[in-house]
Scaffold this motif. Structure first.
Motif, short mmCIF file in Angstrom:
data_model
loop_
_atom_site.label_atom_id
_atom_site.label_comp_id
_atom_site.label_asym_id
_atom_site.label_seq_id
_atom_site.Cartn_x
_atom_site.Cartn_y
_atom_site.Cartn_z
N LEU A 168 0.84 -1.21 0.00
CA LEU A 168 0.00 0.00 0.00
C LEU A 168 0.87 1.26 0.00
O LEU A 168 0.71 2.16 -0.83
CB LEU A 168 -0.94 -0.01 1.20
CG LEU A 168 -2.01 1.09 1.25
CD1 LEU A 168 -3.26 0.58 1.96
CD2 LEU A 168 -1.52 2.35 1.96
N GLY A 169 1.82 1.33 0.90
CA GLY A 169 2.66 2.51 1.00
C GLY A 169 3.53 2.72 -0.23
O GLY A 169 3.76 3.86 -0.66
N SER A 170 4.01 1.62 -0.82
CA SER A 170 4.89 1.74 -1.98
C SER A 170 4.15 2.12 -3.25
O SER A 170 4.78 2.45 -4.26
CB SER A 170 5.64 0.41 -2.20
OG SER A 170 6.56 0.18 -1.14
N ALA A 171 2.82 2.08 -3.22
CA ALA A 171 2.03 2.48 -4.39
C ALA A 171 1.79 3.99 -4.42
O ALA A 171 1.23 4.51 -5.39
CB ALA A 171 0.69 1.75 -4.40
N LEU A 172 2.20 4.70 -3.36
CA LEU A 172 2.08 6.16 -3.36
C LEU A 172 3.10 6.76 -4.33
O LEU A 172 4.30 6.58 -4.17
CB LEU A 172 2.33 6.72 -1.96
CG LEU A 172 1.23 6.52 -0.92
CD1 LEU A 172 1.82 6.61 0.48
CD2 LEU A 172 0.13 7.57 -1.10
N ARG A 173 2.62 7.47 -5.33
CA ARG A 173 3.53 8.11 -6.29
C ARG A 173 3.73 9.58 -5.90
O ARG A 173 3.05 10.11 -5.03
CB ARG A 173 2.97 7.99 -7.71
CG ARG A 173 2.82 6.54 -8.17
CD ARG A 173 2.73 6.42 -9.68
NE ARG A 173 1.62 7.16 -10.24
CZ ARG A 173 1.42 7.34 -11.55
NH1 ARG A 173 2.30 6.85 -12.41
NH2 ARG A 173 0.37 8.01 -11.99
N HIS A 174 4.68 10.20 -6.60
CA HIS A 174 5.05 11.58 -6.27
C HIS A 174 4.11 12.59 -6.92
O HIS A 174 3.62 12.38 -8.03
CB HIS A 174 6.47 11.86 -6.74
CG HIS A 174 6.86 13.31 -6.67
ND1 HIS A 174 7.23 13.91 -5.49
CD2 HIS A 174 6.90 14.28 -7.62
CE1 HIS A 174 7.51 15.18 -5.72
NE2 HIS A 174 7.32 15.43 -7.00
N SER A 175 3.91 13.70 -6.25
CA SER A 175 3.21 14.83 -6.84
C SER A 175 3.70 16.11 -6.19
O SER A 175 3.96 16.15 -4.98
CB SER A 175 1.70 14.70 -6.66
OG SER A 175 1.04 15.89 -7.09
N GLU A 176 3.81 17.17 -7.00
CA GLU A 176 4.13 18.49 -6.46
C GLU A 176 2.95 19.04 -5.67
O GLU A 176 3.12 19.93 -4.84
CB GLU A 176 4.49 19.45 -7.61
CG GLU A 176 5.76 19.10 -8.36
CD GLU A 176 7.01 19.39 -7.55
OE1 GLU A 176 7.04 20.40 -6.85
OE2 GLU A 176 7.96 18.59 -7.63
N MET A 177 1.77 18.52 -5.96
CA MET A 177 0.56 18.93 -5.24
C MET A 177 0.01 17.73 -4.47
O MET A 177 -1.15 17.34 -4.62
CB MET A 177 -0.49 19.45 -6.25
CG MET A 177 0.04 20.55 -7.16
SD MET A 177 0.44 22.07 -6.28
CE MET A 177 -1.20 22.67 -5.91
N ALA A 178 0.84 17.14 -3.65
CA ALA A 178 0.50 15.90 -2.95
C ALA A 178 -0.71 16.09 -2.04
O ALA A 178 -0.93 17.18 -1.48
CB ALA A 178 1.69 15.43 -2.13
N ASN A 179 -1.48 15.02 -1.89
CA ASN A 179 -2.65 15.09 -1.01
C ASN A 179 -2.49 14.22 0.24
O ASN A 179 -3.40 14.15 1.08
CB ASN A 179 -3.93 14.72 -1.75
CG ASN A 179 -3.81 13.42 -2.53
OD1 ASN A 179 -2.86 12.65 -2.33
ND2 ASN A 179 -4.73 13.17 -3.44
N PHE A 180 -1.33 13.57 0.38
CA PHE A 180 -1.04 12.79 1.57
C PHE A 180 0.39 13.07 2.02
O PHE A 180 1.21 13.57 1.24
CB PHE A 180 -1.19 11.28 1.32
CG PHE A 180 -2.61 10.79 1.36
CD1 PHE A 180 -3.12 10.20 2.51
CD2 PHE A 180 -3.44 10.92 0.26
CE1 PHE A 180 -4.43 9.75 2.56
CE2 PHE A 180 -4.75 10.47 0.29
CZ PHE A 180 -5.25 9.89 1.45
N ARG A 181 0.67 12.72 3.24
CA ARG A 181 2.02 12.79 3.75
C ARG A 181 2.33 11.49 4.49
O ARG A 181 1.44 10.89 5.12
CB ARG A 181 2.19 13.98 4.70
CG ARG A 181 3.64 14.21 5.13
CD ARG A 181 3.81 15.46 5.94
NE ARG A 181 5.08 15.44 6.68
CZ ARG A 181 5.40 16.29 7.63
NH1 ARG A 181 4.53 17.24 7.99
NH2 ARG A 181 6.56 16.18 8.26
#
Length: 835
Positions: free
Chosen positions: A422-435
């Motif tokens: 689950l955690g490794s499926a988080l991709r990068h974004s300059e406008m991220a919605n999670f931390r």
């Protein structure tokens, strides 16, 4: 652990974990919620999220499956699927059951690769296959000739298995004298001379595609074809310096197979165009036709993937200001308009978006670098790779790190980990919605029982189906090289970094040569018998002086500002300032300040097919702690996270001794830096790796193959210096004294550099001993590795050693420090030679 010792109360949890909670950034309103989930071991992310594949199965992304998740309303525990020290990575993947398989699936590198179609297709007779190809090509040519042989022609001969003989037999220049575009993408052309001869007969050709033909690997083909066809505007999808309205019309979709000619009708269509995509055309100078006069209505322009180094940033900004309708711009940042998105927005106030990011949000956030469309750096897989090799190659896209510490000290080596699926499926974004933040839970309040998790929480309102993202470089701005560090995960603009490297290289080449200051020794007036000598094994700063009551009239075994020698990044800076880039210093970059230049160097070496193996060393750590050898640019960048380092070109072809790597430890005694008065101990020591040297990727994790300091790790194999020299000379058929003279000159140059660049090192009451580590490349050229303050001299004190240079006498181990003190404080010359 008994139930009674377990923390069961939130207040106790908050007290024990206060520092960790503050450091994590988890909102205080969620602290009680965190305790509940940790205490009850609740992993409920599966109820809120779903994972799906993307990027052709080479990545996964996380989507919200719940209806709605408000900002900072909940948090989720993420387990760590793999936790390890870097030196253990390869071994664990090989030995722990199921680990490589799980990591390969998590990192999307467990795909079965189809073998190359060449050589595995059904076997046909050579004659029948060739006849079939000729028939297909002939049909295409006949259709085109029906339009009239003298009309402008656009030929699409893509992936038709055309070889050199067939290209010659087609006689295209004669049959199509007005051939303006020729697509030969994906054929079997390989003879450079024959291809150049045939193609350059097409004098009216404006566009040519030879992509994916073996012949393009010959670096002379491109130049020969460009020089031979003065009308050529597009070569292998890239603009040439002849590009005009025709090329712009092609990129706009106005010019093509059905309309190969630029005329009044196409000019009118170009003038009415509202968007233009010039991405990845490798443009150096924009066509003159790229102007508001030709395309006055452009509102969207894409310039990504172009060097544009023939246009000054300010001139390009002036040109873009002329497009009064321009609202949306895509451009590499850093790139041809500089390294600041903020400056671009301020210079082009009419923009509503930059790289698909709203202009107002850039102004509000003050971000310098924005790009919503960087191409991800995906694993480069081959069927020959083992599963372990694939994981090692891909892991730097997923790893995270922390370092353990208690009240007494911080752990010297970092811990790396991979979050679960689950955690490794988080991709990068300059406008991220999670931390995401790592968190060390101590169920009984003791570090020994700590369990590491990652904690995930929403930083914005998230709706059903939204992709859940995080900022891979949270809290890291351009002052900490954010743009260059994004290269670990994305294909950032090559042109910018290559130019940064070229500028840096030019700067080094312009440095003057440091003078050699070989003044005769001066007798000191101070009588050592009347002075106290402070011999410390640690740096003595002003606070230590005050605490110990030391005075400026006491001798001390260190020089002011000697960090210019003993800290690795300062050593490189000092040498660069004095000598530019001498052959005896491997290319060296300070990763805290010179990452862009390093990336450029790496990219240029990669393009040229040169070796790209690098060694990363902490600024000020000894015994090869946190030192890594790698050829992976993602690894190089990610290793910045474990502390300040230099990145130095690895000596991939060192001189070996019986197949093993070695280095040499020299002792340098410094009486004075002004004038320079330094001495080299007549005895030096060889340090040998335990294993045979190899550059196999699996060996890069093997300490006893690539490192030579075995006093603390591995088996120490002591070898007497005379024995080593004799066997070395026999093995390599060289004279050691010749090598020794080169080493002497190099060491003198190092200290000359310090004296010239840092004259503030001078102190009448300073004396010092330094260890200088040297390695030889395959041509016996000495390379400086590092200079060590107050080096470990246990071997010097333990063994009696016969000197093979200088006075060539036996240096008694129990006399070593008497010799050192005699030289530094009594002007004695026993077992030392002036440099």
């Amino acid at each position: 652990m008994t139930q009674s010792s377990r923390i069961t109360d939130f207040d106790d949890f908050a007290k024990v974990h206060a520092i960790l909670l503050a450091a994590s950034g988890i909102p205080p309103a969620l602290h009680r919620h965190l305790f509940h989930k940790l205490y009850s071991e609740i992993f409920d992310g599966g109820n809120f999220f779903t994972i799906e594949q993307c990027e052709g199965g080479l990545q996964r992304r996380l989507l919200l499956s719940a209806k709605f998740l408000p900002m900072e309303s909940d948090l989720f525990l993420i387990d760590h699927a793999w936790t390890f020290r870097l030196s253990d990575a390869f071994k664990q993947l090989k030995e722990l059951p199921g680990l490589a398989e799980r990591m390969a699936a998590l990192m999307c590198v467990d795909l079965d690769l189809e073998p190359d179609s060449v050589g595995v297709r059904e076997v046909e007779s050579g004659q029948s296959l060739e006849n079939g190809i000729e028939k297909n090509v002939s049909e295409i040519l006949e259709r085109e000739m029906e339009k009239g042989s003298h009309s402008a022609t656009w030929l699409e001969l893509e992936e038709l298995e055309i070889n050199d003989d067939m290209l010659s037999s087609l006689d295209l220049p004669t049959r199509f004298p007005n051939l303006v575009a020729l697509n030969l993408w994906g054929n079997r052309l390989q003879n450079a001379d024959r291809v150049i001869q045939e193609i350059t007969k097409c004098k009216n050709l404006r566009a040519l595609w030879l992509n994916d033909n073996p012949v393009v690997e010959n670096c002379f083909v491109a130049n020969a074809i460009r020089e031979g066809i003065s009308s050529l505007e597009i070569y292998n999808s890239c603009f040439t310096n002849n590009s005009s309205e025709w090329s712009l019309g092609f990129c706009r979709g106005i010019i093509g197979v059905d309309n190969p000619v630029f005329n009044l009708e196409t000019a009118s269509a170009l003038k009415a165009s509202s968007s233009l995509d010039l991405s990845d055309r490798r443009i150096n100078n924009l066509p003159k036709a790229f102007s508001p006069a030709v395309m006055p209505l452009l509102s969207h322009i894409n310039l990504k993937g172009n060097f544009l180094d023939g246009v000054a940033p300010d001139d390009l900004l002036d040109l873009l200001r002329g497009f009064t309708c321009l609202q949306e711009l895509e451009v590499d940042i850093p790139g041809p308009l500089g390294s600041s998105a903020l400056r671009i927005i301020e210079s082009l106030p009419g923009l509503s978006s930059l790289n698909d990011i709203n202009a107002s949000s850039i102004l509000d956030s003050g971000k310098l670098v924005v790009d919503s469309a960087l191409k991800p750096r995906l694993p480069d897989l081959t069927s020959a790779q083992t599963l372990v090799d694939r994981v090692i190659s891909a892991m730097w896209l997923y790893l995270m790190t922390y370092r353990l510490a208690n009240e007494e000290k911080i752990d010297e080596t970092s811990v790396w980990y991979v979050m679960d699926e689950l955690g490794s499926a988080l991709r990068h974004s300059e406008m991220a919605n999670f931390r995401v933040a790592p968190f060390l839970f101590m169920p009984d309040g003791k570090l020994e029982s700590a369990i590491s998790y990652s904690v995930l929480w929403p930083t914005r309102d998230v709706n059903y189906g939204d992709e859940c993202t995080r900022d891979f470089l949270f809290g890291i701005g351009e002052e900490k090289q954010r743009s260059a560090r994004l290269t670990a995960w994305f294909h950032t603009p090559d042109g910018y970094f290559i130019q940064e490297f070229k500028n840096y290289k030019q700067q080094l080449e312009s440095k003057g040569h440091c003078p050699t200051n070989k003044e005769p020794p001066i007798t000191k007036a101070t009588d050592p018998k009347e002075a106290d000598i402070i011999w410390a094994s640690m740096q003595v700063d002003e606070d230590v002086r005050k605490a110990l009551g030391l005075t400026d009239r006491q001798y001390i075994n260190q020089f002011p500002f000697e960090a210019c020698l003993v800290m690795k990044h300062h050593l490189a800076e000092t040498i660069h300032e004095a000598h530019g880039s001498p052959k005896w210093l491997q290319p060296t970059y300070n990763l805290e300040t010179q990452l862009s230049q390093l990336v450029g160097d790496y990219l240029m070496r990669k393009q040229a097919g040169h070796d790209n193996l690098w060694i990363l060393k902490p600024w000020n750590m000894a015994r090869t702690i946190d030192t890594t050898v790698t050829d992976d640019i993602s690894a190089i960048i990610r290793l910045i996270e474990t502390g300040p380092k230099i990145c130095q070109k690895y000596i991939e072809r060192p001189t070996l001794f019986k197949g093993r790597k070695f280095d040499l430890r020299y002792i340098v005694l410094v009486r004075s830096m002004k004038p320079i008065e330094i001495f080299l101990a007549d005895v030096f020591w060889v340090r040998l790796a335990n294993n045979q040297f190899t550059l196999e990727k699996s060996s890069l994790f093997d300490y006893e193959t690539h490192f030579t300091v075995m006093n603390y790790i591995g088996r120490l194999n002591h070898m007497n210096t005379p024995e080593f020299v004799q066997e070395f000379e026999e093995e390599h058929q060289v004279k050691w004294l010749d090598i020794h003279e080169s080493i002497r000159n190099m060491i003198r140059s190092v200290f000359d550099s310090a004296a010239t660049v840092h004259p503030e090192m001078h102190s009448s009451f300073s004396r010092a001993m330094y260890g200088v580590d040297v390695m030889l490349d395959c041509g016996f050229m000495p390379k400086i590795l590092e200079v060590t303050y107050c080096p470990d001299c246990s071997r010097a004190c333990k063994y009696d050693t016969e000197a093979i240079v200088g006075q060539q006498r036996v240096m008694k181990g129990n006399d070593f420090f008497n010799i050192v003190f005699g030289c530094l404080f009594l002007d004695e010359m026993n077992h030392v030679t002036p440099l």
